[in-house]
Write a protein that holds these residues in place. Structure first.
Motif, mmCIF file in Angstrom:
data_model
loop_
_atom_site.group_PDB
_atom_site.id
_atom_site.type_symbol
_atom_site.label_atom_id
_atom_site.label_comp_id
_atom_site.label_asym_id
_atom_site.label_seq_id
_atom_site.Cartn_x
_atom_site.Cartn_y
_atom_site.Cartn_z
ATOM 1 N N GLU A 10 28.672 40.079 22.586
ATOM 2 C CA GLU A 10 29.558 38.970 22.242
ATOM 3 C C GLU A 10 30.944 39.472 21.865
ATOM 4 O OE1 GLU A 10 27.937 35.969 19.626
ATOM 5 O OE2 GLU A 10 25.905 36.535 20.202
ATOM 6 N N ASN A 11 31.021 40.535 21.084
ATOM 7 C CA ASN A 11 32.323 41.035 20.633
ATOM 8 C C ASN A 11 33.151 41.634 21.764
ATOM 9 O OD1 ASN A 11 31.768 40.246 18.044
ATOM 10 N ND2 ASN A 11 31.142 42.264 17.341
ATOM 11 N N GLU A 12 32.468 42.189 22.781
ATOM 12 C CA GLU A 12 33.179 42.805 23.904
ATOM 13 C C GLU A 12 33.416 41.822 25.049
ATOM 14 O OE1 GLU A 12 34.412 45.855 24.049
ATOM 15 O OE2 GLU A 12 33.656 46.424 22.077
ATOM 16 N N ASN A 13 32.887 40.595 24.914
ATOM 17 C CA ASN A 13 33.023 39.597 25.993
ATOM 18 C C ASN A 13 32.544 40.186 27.322
ATOM 19 O OD1 ASN A 13 34.257 37.695 24.202
ATOM 20 N ND2 ASN A 13 36.185 38.790 24.457
ATOM 21 N N ALA A 14 31.342 40.769 27.280
ATOM 22 C CA ALA A 14 30.872 41.513 28.445
ATOM 23 C C ALA A 14 29.351 41.494 28.554
ATOM 24 C CB ALA A 14 31.360 42.950 28.377
ATOM 25 N N VAL A 15 28.890 41.777 29.774
ATOM 26 C CA VAL A 15 27.477 42.013 30.044
ATOM 27 C C VAL A 15 27.394 43.350 30.775
ATOM 28 C CG1 VAL A 15 25.403 41.222 31.228
ATOM 29 C CG2 VAL A 15 26.976 39.542 30.241
ATOM 30 N N THR A 16 26.595 44.259 30.229
ATOM 31 C CA THR A 16 26.453 45.586 30.831
ATOM 32 C C THR A 16 25.120 45.679 31.553
ATOM 33 O OG1 THR A 16 27.782 46.567 29.066
ATOM 34 C CG2 THR A 16 26.431 48.061 30.371
ATOM 35 N N LEU A 17 25.141 46.182 32.788
ATOM 36 C CA LEU A 17 23.940 46.381 33.586
ATOM 37 C C LEU A 17 23.558 47.849 33.498
ATOM 38 C CD1 LEU A 17 25.331 43.754 34.641
ATOM 39 C CD2 LEU A 17 24.220 44.217 36.833
ATOM 40 N N ILE A 18 22.330 48.113 33.061
ATOM 41 C CA ILE A 18 21.895 49.477 32.782
ATOM 42 C C ILE A 18 20.625 49.795 33.559
ATOM 43 C CG2 ILE A 18 21.178 51.074 30.955
ATOM 44 C CD1 ILE A 18 22.638 49.202 28.969
ATOM 45 N N ASP A 19 20.638 50.894 34.280
ATOM 46 C CA ASP A 19 19.455 51.390 34.986
ATOM 47 C C ASP A 19 18.520 52.020 33.963
ATOM 48 O OD1 ASP A 19 17.537 52.770 36.411
ATOM 49 O OD2 ASP A 19 18.939 53.616 37.859
ATOM 50 N N VAL A 20 17.330 51.418 33.801
ATOM 51 C CA VAL A 20 16.357 51.944 32.838
ATOM 52 C C VAL A 20 15.100 52.442 33.549
ATOM 53 C CG1 VAL A 20 17.196 50.623 30.863
ATOM 54 C CG2 VAL A 20 15.508 49.587 32.405
ATOM 55 N N SER A 21 15.242 52.808 34.835
ATOM 56 C CA SER A 21 14.080 53.311 35.568
ATOM 57 C C SER A 21 13.543 54.582 34.920
ATOM 58 C CB SER A 21 14.431 53.566 37.040
ATOM 59 O OG SER A 21 15.545 54.425 37.151
ATOM 60 N N ASN A 22 14.444 55.362 34.304
ATOM 61 C CA ASN A 22 14.038 56.487 33.468
ATOM 62 C C ASN A 22 14.469 56.146 32.042
ATOM 63 O OD1 ASN A 22 13.657 58.821 32.031
ATOM 64 N ND2 ASN A 22 14.645 60.166 33.529
ATOM 65 N N PRO A 23 13.556 55.586 31.242
ATOM 66 C CA PRO A 23 13.949 55.092 29.913
ATOM 67 C C PRO A 23 14.559 56.159 29.021
ATOM 68 C CG PRO A 23 11.744 54.344 30.487
ATOM 69 C CD PRO A 23 12.132 55.345 31.520
ATOM 70 N N GLY A 24 14.246 57.404 29.261
ATOM 71 C CA GLY A 24 14.811 58.475 28.448
ATOM 72 C C GLY A 24 16.246 58.813 28.809
ATOM 73 N N GLN A 25 16.683 58.327 29.997
ATOM 74 C CA GLN A 25 18.052 58.591 30.441
ATOM 75 C C GLN A 25 18.645 57.338 31.089
ATOM 76 O OE1 GLN A 25 17.444 62.089 32.965
ATOM 77 N NE2 GLN A 25 18.324 63.368 31.347
#
Length: 199
Positions: A10-25
């Protein structure tokens, strides 16, 4: 979209898309940011639904719904943004102020709009052209409404044509649960309104 987390800020007015296929990285794939790439409707994004390669984002301060093609999550494409009429003159959406949460059933989004004291139903059968189905407002907004506990509506779920809407906590008739029958969404039926004993 498999193995991708969609994270609102909310504070950044953004949505970030994150690859979590390797949850450790986890790896950042892309960022949807208000004011970039033609996007105008991501001021304080509050909720995200991803379905069939399409991402729907509500933004509280924009009073908007933004729709993105995320089949390639590294290169999202803005399909459409719809705003409340107070933000965009001529908009068919008149009860879409401060949308806070939503749920999807089939080709419809059900949106709890805190600032409008209402539930708005949106047809997204064609994601690039969301259309208004119905606006269900509290009696303080629509004197003909049978609903009296939708002030500050901020949560919604829909199961088997039954909508469960939670409201609160800033008005004297909030801290409530409204249950409505939406078998015919154009003629919603009030089944129950349950208030906290402080109300």
């Amino acid at each position: 979209v498999k193995n991708v987390a969609f994270v609102t800020s909310e504070n950044e007015n953004a949505v970030t898309l994150i690859d979590v296929s390797n949850p450790g990285q986890p790896k950042q794939l892309s960022v949807l940011r208000n004011g970039e790439g033609g996007v105008r409707g991501l001021q304080a994004p509050t909720d995200v639904i991803v379905s069939g390669g399409v991402c729907y984002v509500l933004a509280f301060l924009s009073s908007s719904l933004s729709v993105f093609d995320v089949r390639d999550p590294a290169k999202p494409i803005l399909l459409k943004e719809v705003f409340d009429r107070t933000v965009s003159a001529g908009s068919p959406f008149t009860k879409f102020i401060n949308p806070y949460s939503m749920t999807q059933v089939g080709s419809r989004l059900f949106v709890a709009c805190r600032g409008s004291h209402a539930v708005t139903i949106v047809n997204v059968a064609s994601p690039g052209n969301p259309t208004l189905v119905k606006e269900i407002a509290d009696r303080t907004v629509d004197p003909t409404s049978p609903f009296t506990r939708l002030q500050n509506a901020n949560g919604i779920d829909v199961v088997n044509n039954l909508a469960f809407v939670v409201s609160g906590p800033w008005s004297g008739v909030s801290s409530s649960l409204t249950i409505m029958d939406l078998q015919d969404p154009l003629v919603p039926r009030k089944l129950a309104e349950i208030a906290d004993d402080s109300v």
